[in-house]
Scaffold this active site. Structure first.
Site, PDB file in Angstrom:
ATOM      1  N   ASP A   4       0.469  -1.318   0.207  1.00  0.00           N
ATOM      2  CA  ASP A   4      -0.254  -0.093  -0.225  1.00  0.00           C
ATOM      3  C   ASP A   4       0.835   1.037   0.182  1.00  0.00           C
ATOM      4  O   ASP A   4       0.885   2.029   0.691  1.00  0.00           O
ATOM      5  CB  ASP A   4      -1.131   0.246   0.897  1.00  0.00           C
ATOM      6  CG  ASP A   4      -2.199  -0.904   1.112  1.00  0.00           C
ATOM      7  OD1 ASP A   4      -1.817  -1.526   0.518  1.00  0.00           O
ATOM      8  OD2 ASP A   4      -1.565  -1.746   2.271  1.00  0.00           O
ATOM      9  N   ASP A  12      -1.412   7.812   3.344  1.00  0.00           N
ATOM     10  CA  ASP A  12      -1.812   8.471   2.372  1.00  0.00           C
ATOM     11  C   ASP A  12      -0.585  10.093   2.668  1.00  0.00           C
ATOM     12  O   ASP A  12      -1.247  10.074   3.837  1.00  0.00           O
ATOM     13  CB  ASP A  12      -2.654   8.696   1.480  1.00  0.00           C
ATOM     14  CG  ASP A  12      -3.363   9.534   1.103  1.00  0.00           C
ATOM     15  OD1 ASP A  12      -2.353   9.241  -0.268  1.00  0.00           O
ATOM     16  OD2 ASP A  12      -3.822  10.791   0.704  1.00  0.00           O
ATOM     17  N   GLY A  65     -10.982  -8.346   8.996  1.00  0.00           N
ATOM     18  CA  GLY A  65     -11.745  -9.190   9.427  1.00  0.00           C
ATOM     19  C   GLY A  65     -12.717  -7.665  10.777  1.00  0.00           C
ATOM     20  O   GLY A  65     -14.311  -8.248  11.250  1.00  0.00           O
ATOM     21  N   ILE A 121     -10.601   2.764   6.953  1.00  0.00           N
ATOM     22  CA  ILE A 121      -9.543   2.341   6.900  1.00  0.00           C
ATOM     23  C   ILE A 121      -9.070   3.232   5.518  1.00  0.00           C
ATOM     24  O   ILE A 121      -9.902   3.183   4.857  1.00  0.00           O
ATOM     25  CB  ILE A 121      -9.095   1.107   6.950  1.00  0.00           C
ATOM     26  CG1 ILE A 121      -9.709   0.318   5.516  1.00  0.00           C
ATOM     27  CG2 ILE A 121      -9.368   0.677   7.969  1.00  0.00           C
ATOM     28  CD1 ILE A 121      -9.599  -0.894   5.467  1.00  0.00           C
ATOM     29  N   ASP A 122      -7.928   2.947   4.579  1.00  0.00           N
ATOM     30  CA  ASP A 122      -7.480   3.749   3.506  1.00  0.00           C
ATOM     31  C   ASP A 122      -7.936   4.828   2.843  1.00  0.00           C
ATOM     32  O   ASP A 122      -8.740   5.882   1.857  1.00  0.00           O
ATOM     33  CB  ASP A 122      -7.847   2.482   2.439  1.00  0.00           C
ATOM     34  CG  ASP A 122      -7.458   1.233   2.177  1.00  0.00           C
ATOM     35  OD1 ASP A 122      -6.876   0.847   4.055  1.00  0.00           O
ATOM     36  OD2 ASP A 122      -7.886   0.051   1.641  1.00  0.00           O
ATOM     37  N   GLU A 152     -11.451  -1.688  -2.374  1.00  0.00           N
ATOM     38  CA  GLU A 152     -11.079  -0.372  -1.434  1.00  0.00           C
ATOM     39  C   GLU A 152      -9.570   0.367  -1.369  1.00  0.00           C
ATOM     40  O   GLU A 152      -9.607   0.199  -2.246  1.00  0.00           O
ATOM     41  CB  GLU A 152     -10.204  -1.627  -0.078  1.00  0.00           C
ATOM     42  CG  GLU A 152      -9.014  -2.794  -0.234  1.00  0.00           C
ATOM     43  CD  GLU A 152      -9.018  -3.643   0.598  1.00  0.00           C
ATOM     44  OE1 GLU A 152      -9.199  -3.540   1.891  1.00  0.00           O
ATOM     45  OE2 GLU A 152      -8.079  -4.600  -0.202  1.00  0.00           O
ATOM     46  N   ASP A 159      -1.678   4.374  -5.472  1.00  0.00           N
ATOM     47  CA  ASP A 159      -1.577   5.735  -5.409  1.00  0.00           C
ATOM     48  C   ASP A 159      -1.037   6.400  -6.264  1.00  0.00           C
ATOM     49  O   ASP A 159      -0.369   6.275  -7.115  1.00  0.00           O
ATOM     50  CB  ASP A 159      -0.651   7.129  -3.830  1.00  0.00           C
ATOM     51  CG  ASP A 159      -0.743   7.116  -3.621  1.00  0.00           C
ATOM     52  OD1 ASP A 159      -1.158   8.029  -3.530  1.00  0.00           O
ATOM     53  OD2 ASP A 159       0.480   8.069  -3.646  1.00  0.00           O
TER      54      ASP A 159
END
Length: 318
Positions: A41, A101, A119, A156-157, A206, A280
């Site tokens: 990520d 990010d 999860g 998240i993310d 996601e 990204d």
């Protein structure tokens, strides 16, 4: 006479090649990377002449490069846990940080990140800031947004972007709850109101990355669909949809709303790289992501490519 005729033929061939390349553009280059490129990520940014990559891992992992191709690992952002982590995600242990990010705004670098457990929707997005990445002094700004089993979204993310009118927005979320968008305050750099769902897809969605391309007049929502984190058994793919409005609706190339499962795949991997995702998009001309190396038994590696746009206004790279 023969030389003159040969020169004319050469000029005609060159003209034909120029016409062909304008109609059928060559695919953009993938950067040749070396050094330490182990990431999950990745979030990419350039400060001065130094290239920085932040990624999932203990304390929030950091890579840097002075030439954009050879990467070294720096110290992580966190060496101890902020107290608020346990308040919002009680079952989170250690220093595991996900999917950062990086966003430069108003003289500061804003590094967003998420903490969670697999999860679970008991998650939180945090923020830390600095005026100089190379200086290495970061100030944690606490929680940005959180979620639990009763919220619609999973916090998240995160990904921050600036719309055409100058306003700031954050996209975030994953899986069955989908991808959400919320307005961000220019003062606090945190949400100012409600969050709205803009994409969902069965089987996994996601890692959103949202950009505006002033040349096409569209907002583009890049997402990772499928399943990550399983080495060469991963089914991650990078897909995209677009909208003329930052809040959507976002449609794929076939006109399917991303809220109804639409998503046009632009990278499904190849024989050397499996499960590309966690992307990204930096500006509108660079895309970073991870993929699992077949040659290295499924190790997650950093990939960076120049991002191009076809005549219909859709992104592509090789």
């Amino acid at each position: 006479m023969f030389k003159s005729r040969k020169r004319i033929i050469t000029l005609l061939l060159l003209s034909a090649m120029l016409v062909f390349s304008s109609v059928f553009p060559v695919y953009a280059a993938t950067w040749s990377l070396n050094g330490d490129t182990n990431v999950h990520d990745p979030a990419y940014i350039k400060e001065g002449s130094t290239h920085w990559v932040f990624s999932t891992g203990s304390g929030l992992q950091v890579l840097y490069s002075t030439n954009g191709t050879t990467y070294n690992r720096s110290l992580p952002i966190y060496t101890s846990r902020p107290s608020w982590w346990s308040t919002y995600v009680p079952n989170h242990t250690g220093l595991d940080v996900w999917a950062p990010d990086i966003f430069y705004y108003n003289g500061k670098y804003h590094l967003y990140y998420s903490i969670s457990t697999f999860g679970s929707k008991v998650s939180a997005i945090g923020l830390t800031t600095t005026t100089s990445i190379s200086g290495g002094v970061w100030t944690d700004q606490g929680v940005v947004i959180s979620s639990n089993d009763s919220t619609n979204y999973n916090a998240i993310d995160p990904n921050i972007m600036q719309a055409a009118n100058g306003n700031l927005y954050m996209v975030f979320g994953s899986w069955s709850s989908g991808i959400y968008i919320t307005a961000i305050s220019k003062t606090t750099m945190k949400p100012t109101g409600n969050a709205y769902r803009i994409a969902t897809k069965s089987g996994g969605i996601e890692g959103p990355s949202l950009v505006y391309n002033s040349s096409t007049g569209y907002y583009y929502l890049f997402v990772s669909i499928g399943v990550c984190c399983a080495g060469t058994d991963s089914t991650y793919k990078i897909a995209v949809g677009r909208s003329t409005n930052v809040l959507g609706p976002y449609y794929d190339k076939n006109g399917v709303d991303m809220k109804n499962g639409g998503a046009s795949v632009i990278d499904s991997g190849n024989s050397a790289w499996v499960g590309p995702g966690g992307q990204d998009v930096s500006g509108t001309n660079v895309i970073a992501r991870h993929a699992y190396s077949v040659a290295e038994n499924g190790a997650p590696k950093l990939l960076i490519s120049d991002l191009y746009w076809d005549s219909s206004g859709w992104p592509y790279y090789n």
